[in-house]
Design a protein around this motif. Sequence first.
Motif, PDB file in Angstrom:
ATOM      1  N   PRO A  25       0.831  -1.209   0.000  1.00 29.36           N
ATOM      2  CA  PRO A  25       0.000   0.000   0.000  1.00 29.36           C
ATOM      3  C   PRO A  25       0.867   1.261   0.000  1.00 29.36           C
ATOM      4  O   PRO A  25       1.850   1.354   0.735  1.00 29.36           O
ATOM      5  CB  PRO A  25      -0.802  -0.121   1.300  1.00 29.36           C
ATOM      6  CG  PRO A  25      -0.810  -1.584   1.614  1.00 29.36           C
ATOM      7  CD  PRO A  25       0.513  -2.099   1.131  1.00 29.36           C
ATOM      8  N   VAL A  26       0.487   2.224  -0.850  1.00 28.36           N
ATOM      9  CA  VAL A  26       1.232   3.472  -0.964  1.00 28.36           C
ATOM     10  C   VAL A  26       0.386   4.602  -0.375  1.00 28.36           C
ATOM     11  O   VAL A  26      -0.794   4.743  -0.705  1.00 28.36           O
ATOM     12  CB  VAL A  26       1.576   3.794  -2.431  1.00 28.36           C
ATOM     13  CG1 VAL A  26       2.351   5.115  -2.525  1.00 28.36           C
ATOM     14  CG2 VAL A  26       2.377   2.656  -3.051  1.00 28.36           C
ATOM     15  N   PHE A  27       0.997   5.408   0.496  1.00 31.27           N
ATOM     16  CA  PHE A  27       0.309   6.528   1.140  1.00 31.27           C
ATOM     17  C   PHE A  27       0.949   7.840   0.701  1.00 31.27           C
ATOM     18  O   PHE A  27       2.158   7.899   0.443  1.00 31.27           O
ATOM     19  CB  PHE A  27       0.377   6.390   2.661  1.00 31.27           C
ATOM     20  CG  PHE A  27      -0.292   5.136   3.175  1.00 31.27           C
ATOM     21  CD1 PHE A  27      -1.640   5.132   3.477  1.00 31.27           C
ATOM     22  CD2 PHE A  27       0.433   3.962   3.333  1.00 31.27           C
ATOM     23  CE1 PHE A  27      -2.265   3.981   3.943  1.00 31.27           C
ATOM     24  CE2 PHE A  27      -0.181   2.800   3.787  1.00 31.27           C
ATOM     25  CZ  PHE A  27      -1.529   2.811   4.104  1.00 31.27           C
ATOM     26  N   GLN A  28       0.144   8.878   0.619  1.00 34.73           N
ATOM     27  CA  GLN A  28       0.624  10.186   0.197  1.00 34.73           C
ATOM     28  C   GLN A  28       1.139  10.984   1.395  1.00 34.73           C
ATOM     29  O   GLN A  28       0.617  10.872   2.502  1.00 34.73           O
ATOM     30  CB  GLN A  28      -0.505  10.972  -0.479  1.00 34.73           C
ATOM     31  CG  GLN A  28      -1.058  10.291  -1.730  1.00 34.73           C
ATOM     32  CD  GLN A  28       0.001  10.097  -2.808  1.00 34.73           C
ATOM     33  OE1 GLN A  28       0.778  11.011  -3.100  1.00 34.73           O
ATOM     34  NE2 GLN A  28       0.034   8.908  -3.388  1.00 34.73           N
ATOM     35  N   VAL A  29       2.170  11.797   1.153  1.00 37.60           N
ATOM     36  CA  VAL A  29       2.663  12.693   2.197  1.00 37.60           C
ATOM     37  C   VAL A  29       1.537  13.668   2.551  1.00 37.60           C
ATOM     38  O   VAL A  29       0.940  14.276   1.656  1.00 37.60           O
ATOM     39  CB  VAL A  29       3.897  13.485   1.715  1.00 37.60           C
ATOM     40  CG1 VAL A  29       4.350  14.472   2.779  1.00 37.60           C
ATOM     41  CG2 VAL A  29       5.024  12.536   1.351  1.00 37.60           C
ATOM     42  N   PRO A  30       1.207  13.804   3.835  1.00 35.25           N
ATOM     43  CA  PRO A  30       0.116  14.722   4.201  1.00 35.25           C
ATOM     44  C   PRO A  30       0.451  16.166   3.861  1.00 35.25           C
ATOM     45  O   PRO A  30       1.606  16.584   3.939  1.00 35.25           O
ATOM     46  CB  PRO A  30      -0.024  14.515   5.714  1.00 35.25           C
ATOM     47  CG  PRO A  30       1.307  13.983   6.157  1.00 35.25           C
ATOM     48  CD  PRO A  30       1.812  13.160   5.012  1.00 35.25           C
ATOM     49  N   ALA A  31      -0.575  16.913   3.460  1.00 36.13           N
ATOM     50  CA  ALA A  31      -0.375  18.323   3.115  1.00 36.13           C
ATOM     51  C   ALA A  31       0.094  19.125   4.311  1.00 36.13           C
ATOM     52  O   ALA A  31       0.898  20.052   4.197  1.00 36.13           O
ATOM     53  CB  ALA A  31      -1.676  18.913   2.568  1.00 36.13           C
ATOM     54  N   VAL A  32      -0.405  18.762   5.486  1.00 38.09           N
ATOM     55  CA  VAL A  32      -0.004  19.426   6.730  1.00 38.09           C
ATOM     56  C   VAL A  32       0.420  18.359   7.717  1.00 38.09           C
ATOM     57  O   VAL A  32      -0.309  17.386   7.963  1.00 38.09           O
ATOM     58  CB  VAL A  32      -1.164  20.255   7.337  1.00 38.09           C
ATOM     59  CG1 VAL A  32      -0.728  20.885   8.655  1.00 38.09           C
ATOM     60  CG2 VAL A  32      -1.621  21.328   6.356  1.00 38.09           C
ATOM     61  N   ILE A  33       1.628  18.498   8.263  1.00 39.46           N
ATOM     62  CA  ILE A  33       2.122  17.548   9.265  1.00 39.46           C
ATOM     63  C   ILE A  33       1.867  18.165  10.634  1.00 39.46           C
ATOM     64  O   ILE A  33       2.664  18.940  11.148  1.00 39.46           O
ATOM     65  CB  ILE A  33       3.614  17.236   9.049  1.00 39.46           C
ATOM     66  CG1 ILE A  33       3.816  16.668   7.632  1.00 39.46           C
ATOM     67  CG2 ILE A  33       4.118  16.240  10.096  1.00 39.46           C
ATOM     68  CD1 ILE A  33       5.258  16.432   7.267  1.00 39.46           C
TER      69      ILE A  33
END
Length: 271
Positions: A25-33
Amino acid sequence: MPILHPFQMKHFYKMNMSIANTPIPVFQVPAVIGSFDLFPLEISSRTDVVYHGTSLAYSEGIETNGFSVGHLPVDRAKVELLVESLGILGEISNHNANCFLQASLNAPGRLDHYLQKITTNSFSPLSYTAARYASLPLVGGQIIQFIAETALEVKNKLEAMGNASDDAHIENCSSIILECEGYRQAPGVVYAVSITPELAACFKSNLLFVLLSQVDIPREHIVGKMIIPSDFVLPAVSEKEKVKLGQKVIRDSGVANDIYEQGGEAPDDYN
């Protein structure tokens, strides 16, 4: 392992190939950490998961074979010749092969340390800290940065000396620099890895954010990955936030706490 009937062997092989070929599974870097977790709750809430950040250039090997103990990212022969090059410049290794943790290593000593002591893979209990090794300037690990910088310094000094007999050493330095730049210029990747109690028993650590595996971890333990763009900037962490990081690890990390309780020694330059 019991002896299997040929039909059973065929089924066993197909079953394991199926596991190995299952997409990660591939997850996207969150727009806000907003916290110290890059992965969504379905991953970050799991107490059996630890994280490994590295260069995407290593992904083919990792996603085929898992995390193999003893992997040398830069070719052994090249680094051994780099140590010889430092000898030409009067720098002799002060590495002690019998000492696991050794302070004040000089440049050839640190390279010998790299050649003789890579017997672990390192992980972090937090995806945030693992992401340091998937983003500049540390993408691919601190040791890659160090080897590249050492090779550049040696190359410049040998070229200034102008001895034809050093041409092979200069060429080797150029080759190392090019190889390391390939690792460092690639995007980064953070892997989320499930650790069973049996695997956790083969870890050690004496540092809050460093967990060291002394055994190979098969590919099927990877439960997710996140590609880190080359231009990604990891938000800075203040000293106060570092305290919060430590508190979060102690509060939330089940398998990590089990490893901390086991103790052991951890080097400071691998991920």
